[in-house]
Write a protein that holds these residues in place. Sequence first.
Motif, PDB file in Angstrom:
ATOM      1  N   HIS A  81      -5.870  46.193  80.354  1.00 20.07           N
ATOM      2  CA  HIS A  81      -6.258  44.891  80.910  1.00 20.07           C
ATOM      3  C   HIS A  81      -7.716  44.584  80.610  1.00 20.07           C
ATOM      4  O   HIS A  81      -8.062  43.462  80.227  1.00 20.07           O
ATOM      5  CB  HIS A  81      -6.018  44.869  82.421  1.00 20.07           C
ATOM      6  CG  HIS A  81      -6.599  43.661  83.092  1.00 20.07           C
ATOM      7  ND1 HIS A  81      -5.982  42.432  83.048  1.00 20.07           N
ATOM      8  CD2 HIS A  81      -7.755  43.487  83.790  1.00 20.07           C
ATOM      9  CE1 HIS A  81      -6.730  41.544  83.701  1.00 20.07           C
ATOM     10  NE2 HIS A  81      -7.807  42.166  84.163  1.00 20.07           N
ATOM     11  N   THR A  82      -8.593  45.575  80.784  1.00 24.88           N
ATOM     12  CA  THR A  82     -10.024  45.365  80.522  1.00 24.88           C
ATOM     13  C   THR A  82     -10.272  45.074  79.046  1.00 24.88           C
ATOM     14  O   THR A  82     -11.112  44.243  78.701  1.00 24.88           O
ATOM     15  CB  THR A  82     -10.836  46.598  80.967  1.00 24.88           C
ATOM     16  OG1 THR A  82     -10.574  46.867  82.345  1.00 24.88           O
ATOM     17  CG2 THR A  82     -12.324  46.380  80.774  1.00 24.88           C
ATOM     18  N   CYS A  83      -9.537  45.758  78.174  1.00 26.00           N
ATOM     19  CA  CYS A  83      -9.689  45.502  76.730  1.00 26.00           C
ATOM     20  C   CYS A  83      -9.305  44.072  76.384  1.00 26.00           C
ATOM     21  O   CYS A  83      -9.960  43.434  75.548  1.00 26.00           O
ATOM     22  CB  CYS A  83      -8.818  46.483  75.938  1.00 26.00           C
ATOM     23  SG  CYS A  83      -9.388  48.192  75.979  1.00 26.00           S
ATOM     24  N   ARG A  84      -8.251  43.558  77.035  1.00 24.11           N
ATOM     25  CA  ARG A  84      -7.786  42.204  76.730  1.00 24.11           C
ATOM     26  C   ARG A  84      -8.672  41.138  77.356  1.00 24.11           C
ATOM     27  O   ARG A  84      -8.917  40.091  76.744  1.00 24.11           O
ATOM     28  CB  ARG A  84      -6.348  42.015  77.236  1.00 24.11           C
ATOM     29  CG  ARG A  84      -5.276  42.783  76.492  1.00 24.11           C
ATOM     30  CD  ARG A  84      -3.897  42.280  76.901  1.00 24.11           C
ATOM     31  NE  ARG A  84      -3.697  42.374  78.349  1.00 24.11           N
ATOM     32  CZ  ARG A  84      -3.162  43.428  78.962  1.00 24.11           C
ATOM     33  NH1 ARG A  84      -2.778  44.482  78.254  1.00 24.11           N
ATOM     34  NH2 ARG A  84      -2.999  43.432  80.273  1.00 24.11           N
ATOM     35  N   SER A  85      -9.128  41.385  78.577  1.00 25.80           N
ATOM     36  CA  SER A  85      -9.755  40.326  79.354  1.00 25.80           C
ATOM     37  C   SER A  85     -11.271  40.271  79.216  1.00 25.80           C
ATOM     38  O   SER A  85     -11.899  39.353  79.752  1.00 25.80           O
ATOM     39  CB  SER A  85      -9.384  40.484  80.834  1.00 25.80           C
ATOM     40  OG  SER A  85      -9.841  41.739  81.324  1.00 25.80           O
ATOM     41  N   THR A  86     -11.878  41.224  78.517  1.00 23.23           N
ATOM     42  CA  THR A  86     -13.320  41.210  78.286  1.00 23.23           C
ATOM     43  C   THR A  86     -13.596  41.382  76.799  1.00 23.23           C
ATOM     44  O   THR A  86     -12.675  41.581  76.003  1.00 23.23           O
ATOM     45  CB  THR A  86     -14.032  42.331  79.069  1.00 23.23           C
ATOM     46  OG1 THR A  86     -13.773  43.596  78.439  1.00 23.23           O
ATOM     47  CG2 THR A  86     -13.545  42.390  80.520  1.00 23.23           C
ATOM     48  N   THR A  87     -14.852  41.350  76.444  1.00 26.23           N
ATOM     49  CA  THR A  87     -15.238  41.530  75.042  1.00 26.23           C
ATOM     50  C   THR A  87     -15.321  43.008  74.644  1.00 26.23           C
ATOM     51  O   THR A  87     -15.513  43.307  73.472  1.00 26.23           O
ATOM     52  CB  THR A  87     -16.607  40.883  74.776  1.00 26.23           C
ATOM     53  OG1 THR A  87     -17.598  41.537  75.596  1.00 26.23           O
ATOM     54  CG2 THR A  87     -16.589  39.406  75.122  1.00 26.23           C
ATOM     55  N   LEU A  88     -15.177  43.922  75.599  1.00 26.08           N
ATOM     56  CA  LEU A  88     -15.423  45.336  75.311  1.00 26.08           C
ATOM     57  C   LEU A  88     -14.380  45.947  74.380  1.00 26.08           C
ATOM     58  O   LEU A  88     -14.678  46.888  73.640  1.00 26.08           O
ATOM     59  CB  LEU A  88     -15.487  46.144  76.612  1.00 26.08           C
ATOM     60  CG  LEU A  88     -16.571  45.726  77.621  1.00 26.08           C
ATOM     61  CD1 LEU A  88     -16.657  46.747  78.752  1.00 26.08           C
ATOM     62  CD2 LEU A  88     -17.923  45.561  76.945  1.00 26.08           C
ATOM     63  N   GLY A  89     -13.156  45.456  74.412  1.00 24.46           N
ATOM     64  CA  GLY A  89     -12.112  46.015  73.558  1.00 24.46           C
ATOM     65  C   GLY A  89     -12.391  45.838  72.081  1.00 24.46           C
ATOM     66  O   GLY A  89     -11.873  46.597  71.258  1.00 24.46           O
ATOM     67  N   ALA A  90     -13.212  44.853  71.727  1.00 24.17           N
ATOM     68  CA  ALA A  90     -13.503  44.566  70.321  1.00 24.17           C
ATOM     69  C   ALA A  90     -14.772  45.251  69.835  1.00 24.17           C
ATOM     70  O   ALA A  90     -15.180  45.057  68.682  1.00 24.17           O
ATOM     71  CB  ALA A  90     -13.620  43.056  70.119  1.00 24.17           C
ATOM     72  N   LEU A  91     -15.413  46.056  70.692  1.00 24.28           N
ATOM     73  CA  LEU A  91     -16.651  46.718  70.293  1.00 24.28           C
ATOM     74  C   LEU A  91     -16.426  47.696  69.152  1.00 24.28           C
ATOM     75  O   LEU A  91     -15.346  48.291  69.027  1.00 24.28           O
ATOM     76  CB  LEU A  91     -17.252  47.468  71.486  1.00 24.28           C
ATOM     77  CG  LEU A  91     -17.861  46.610  72.598  1.00 24.28           C
ATOM     78  CD1 LEU A  91     -18.251  47.491  73.775  1.00 24.28           C
ATOM     79  CD2 LEU A  91     -19.068  45.833  72.091  1.00 24.28           C
ATOM     80  N   ARG A  92     -17.468  47.895  68.356  1.00 27.85           N
ATOM     81  CA  ARG A  92     -17.434  48.864  67.258  1.00 27.85           C
ATOM     82  C   ARG A  92     -18.580  49.854  67.426  1.00 27.85           C
ATOM     83  O   ARG A  92     -19.572  49.568  68.096  1.00 27.85           O
ATOM     84  CB  ARG A  92     -17.572  48.146  65.912  1.00 27.85           C
ATOM     85  CG  ARG A  92     -16.428  47.169  65.617  1.00 27.85           C
ATOM     86  CD  ARG A  92     -16.738  46.332  64.391  1.00 27.85           C
ATOM     87  NE  ARG A  92     -17.916  45.479  64.622  1.00 27.85           N
ATOM     88  CZ  ARG A  92     -18.408  44.641  63.728  1.00 27.85           C
ATOM     89  NH1 ARG A  92     -17.849  44.523  62.550  1.00 27.85           N
ATOM     90  NH2 ARG A  92     -19.472  43.902  64.019  1.00 27.85           N
ATOM     91  N   VAL A  93     -18.420  51.011  66.819  1.00 30.66           N
ATOM     92  CA  VAL A  93     -19.474  52.015  66.856  1.00 30.66           C
ATOM     93  C   VAL A  93     -20.754  51.413  66.270  1.00 30.66           C
ATOM     94  O   VAL A  93     -20.724  50.779  65.217  1.00 30.66           O
ATOM     95  CB  VAL A  93     -19.058  53.277  66.071  1.00 30.66           C
ATOM     96  CG1 VAL A  93     -20.237  54.246  65.937  1.00 30.66           C
ATOM     97  CG2 VAL A  93     -17.893  53.966  66.764  1.00 30.66           C
TER      98      VAL A  93
END
Length: 244
Positions: free
Chosen positions: A194-206
């Motif tokens: 849910h957090t990955c979908r609903s925030t920008t954090l799921g798209a973060l990269r190293v």
Amino acid sequence: MGGAMFTGIVQAKGRIVERIEVRHAGDADASFVIAPISDARGLDDPSAVAGFGSGSLAIGDSVCIGGVCLTATQVKADSFHVDVSAPTLRLTTIADWQVGRCVNLELALTPSSLLGGHLVSGHVDGIGEVQNKHEDARSLRLDIAIPGDLGRYAAIKGSICIDGVSLTINSVEDIDSGGSDGRRSVVGVNLIPHTCRSTTLGALRVGDALNVEVDTIARYTERLLSYREVENSSGSDADADSDS
């Protein structure tokens, strides 16, 4: 802006649709136009997005944008404007924000708000960096390097705010690498789907930079303990003088 409080529970995602550079007396600041694009619950709830439009948001209201407390300076039906000072540009990741970037949005707490995360001020303490990212069962694990002077506020099962999202710390590793890197701490957090979908954090990269705010309670606790140490030290000195 001081005074406003948030919870780190993202209410919507927004997209930067315009960045306006302003230069005055040799220094530069910026204005941004942000359009809310989706509610954070994944329910396509138009009321959540509308909360950041002219029907609900007013000029002067505080909004937590990517972990930074900013003030709405103009509000339209489908977007709002914020001004960012030169010091804020220097101390946060906002200096690198460009048109098209997605950001996490949260309105300030009201007396009737649910405190679902933890108390967040929107005052960034430092800039972190994604060191590692991998799947961990059904969650996404992020290892985030934070400046060494912030590591003392990080504790396992404690809270930390990353880009405006309240997260639970699952691991802490303090590293003293010497050289130019010096001391730093690496905190591990897990993002549920849910957090990955609903925030920008799921798209973060190293390698991505992040706004980090440590737990306010931890900071106040440290301050109180430092005063207690001073008082105890003063008391010991007084006792020694009386014995002599």
